[in-house]
Design an enzyme around this catalytic site. Structure first.
Site, PDB file in Angstrom:
ATOM      1  N   ASP A 246      19.061  -1.816 -44.488  1.00  0.00           N
ATOM      2  CA  ASP A 246      20.446  -2.111 -44.099  1.00  0.00           C
ATOM      3  C   ASP A 246      21.088  -0.942 -43.361  1.00  0.00           C
ATOM      4  O   ASP A 246      22.107  -1.112 -42.703  1.00  0.00           O
ATOM      5  CB  ASP A 246      21.276  -2.449 -45.342  1.00  0.00           C
ATOM      6  CG  ASP A 246      20.748  -3.721 -45.975  1.00  0.00           C
ATOM      7  OD1 ASP A 246      19.750  -3.636 -46.716  1.00  0.00           O
ATOM      8  OD2 ASP A 246      21.300  -4.792 -45.698  1.00  0.00           O
TER       9      ASP A 246
ATOM     10  N   ASN B 139      18.354   0.319 -48.672  1.00  0.00           N
ATOM     11  CA  ASN B 139      17.844  -1.062 -48.713  1.00  0.00           C
ATOM     12  C   ASN B 139      18.156  -1.648 -50.085  1.00  0.00           C
ATOM     13  O   ASN B 139      18.669  -0.958 -50.979  1.00  0.00           O
ATOM     14  CB  ASN B 139      16.344  -1.094 -48.410  1.00  0.00           C
ATOM     15  CG  ASN B 139      15.868  -2.500 -48.087  1.00  0.00           C
ATOM     16  OD1 ASN B 139      16.531  -3.238 -47.349  1.00  0.00           O
ATOM     17  ND2 ASN B 139      14.740  -2.910 -48.635  1.00  0.00           N
TER      18      ASN B 139
END
Ligand code: MRU
Length: 364
Positions: free
Chosen positions: A246, A257
């Site tokens: 992310d 993440n």
């Protein structure tokens, strides 16, 4: 990617924009794998709520949704003059940005749209540039995922057992996905392999979304409990780990993440198993200097205390799992240090995490 409907494969994208209705169309990921439904968000406020409530989720998919949401919001303007329009666009931007804090893709996507809008000299021109720029972001997301597939496919050799966490598949992007792109490319090249999908509590994106995707594409896979990966690694049953992210810090190579990624990276290092992270360029944050600065989303404790599924009558139901009255903590993401990562699979090639900064001219 294809979705099998009434026995026939039909191509879908996770996010689309209906210009005539000024609506953002999304696959409702909360209903998968039990029901496939496309829903339309008629205003930018509803688009932001869809991001927050995880109708759509995954870094690239919420990036494209935010880009279309910004264009949608810009086209909702009913005032007069460019100055008032710019204030309106700023409010739309902030509202969409606040929907989810950890992934950097929505901010990068919307910043790109606003830069392209600035070339317009009237409200109408800027509105039309916004739609064009959002569409360009979505197309670039698909292109990046395909390029990740080309660079990552050689990592997937015949007979390998690959572990992935959460869902960084096509549902997490506009199409194709990042962690799944090398898998789909290796499958297209005729190789056979097996994927272990971490179930990924509390929302179970691995068990529900990655498993559904791999099933639709005919890739051999098994869902495993989050706690099972160490055991499989210890027995030599995992050859490779690939996850998405992310937010990757361009300066340090640290990776945010889905919660549990860090644990898997520590385990992979312990067992000398290569650990790769696949990302489009919109996932790179060039500003932050330390992974501990990344805003980590804290979601509702209810997600940890219970679970969603189908009841005996096929109705989607939440059940209480934990002791009633016990509180919970629910951090949605964690940060994996660069030293635990073998390589970052990017659209321009595979790089050691600490080499992103020196390659920044190729990565913007
Ligand atoms: O909370 P989600 O489902 O939006 O989180 C998504 C993830 O963290 C995935 O693991 C993915 O790797 C990053 S999005 C491509």
């Amino acid at each position: 990617m294809n979705v099998i409907q009434r026995g026939k494969a039909k191509p879908f994208r996770t996010v689309e924009f209906d210009e005539r209705a000024n609506a953002v169309r999304l696959i409702d990921q909360r209903l998968l794998p039990h029901r496939f439904e496309v829903v339309a968000m008629p205003t930018h406020r509803e688009t932001a709520a869809a991001i927050r409530d995880m109708v759509v989720r995954g870094a690239g998919a919420i990036g494209a949704t935010a880009a279309f949401g910004l264009a949608q919001g810009a086209r909702e303007f009913r005032g007069r003059g460019l100055a008032a329009f710019e204030r309106h666009v700023e409010r739309v931007f902030l509202h969409l940005k606040e929907a989810r804090p950890t992934a950097v893709d929505p901010v990068n996507a919307m910043t790109g749209v606003r830069q392209q809008m600035a070339a317009g000299t009237s409200v109408a021109e800027q509105q039309s540039l916004a739609v064009e720029a959002a569409r360009a972001f979505a197309e670039e997301d698909v292109r990046h995922c395909r390029e990740i597939g080309e660079h990552g496919a050689p990592l997937i050799r015949e007979g390998m057992r690959v572990l992935t966490h959460c869902n960084a598949g096509w549902l997490a992007f506009v199409d194709v996905g990042t962690a799944t792109a090398p898998l789909y490319a290796a499958q297209a090249a005729g190789r056979k392999f097996h994927v272990y999908c971490d179930e990924t509590r509390p929302r179970c994106q691995g068990a529900s979304l990655t498993a559904w995707e791999l099933h639709q594409q005919g890739i051999a896979h098994s869902v495993i409990a989050d706690n099972a990966a160490g055991h499989l690694m210890q027995r030599g049953e995992v050859d490779l780990v690939i996850v998405g992210s992310d937010r990757v810090l361009g300066r340090t190579g640290e990776v945010a993440n889905k919660i549990g990624t860090y644990t898997k990276a520590v385990l992979a290092k312990r067992h000398r198993i290569p650990f790769y992270v696949a990302i489009p360029l919109s996932t790179i944050d060039w500003e932050l200097t330390d992974g501990m600065q990344i805003p980590i989303e804290e979601r509702s404790p209810e997600e940890v205390l219970g679970a969603w599924g189908l009841d005996a009558d096929g109705r989607r139901t939440r059940v209480q799992v934990a002791n009633p009255g016990s509180p919970a903590r629910n951090p949605g993401f964690d940060v994996t240090p660069a030293e635990l990562i073998t390589g970052i699979i990017t659209p321009v090639g595979i790089l050691p995490p600490r080499h992103l900064w020196r390659n920044r001219e190729r990565l913007v």
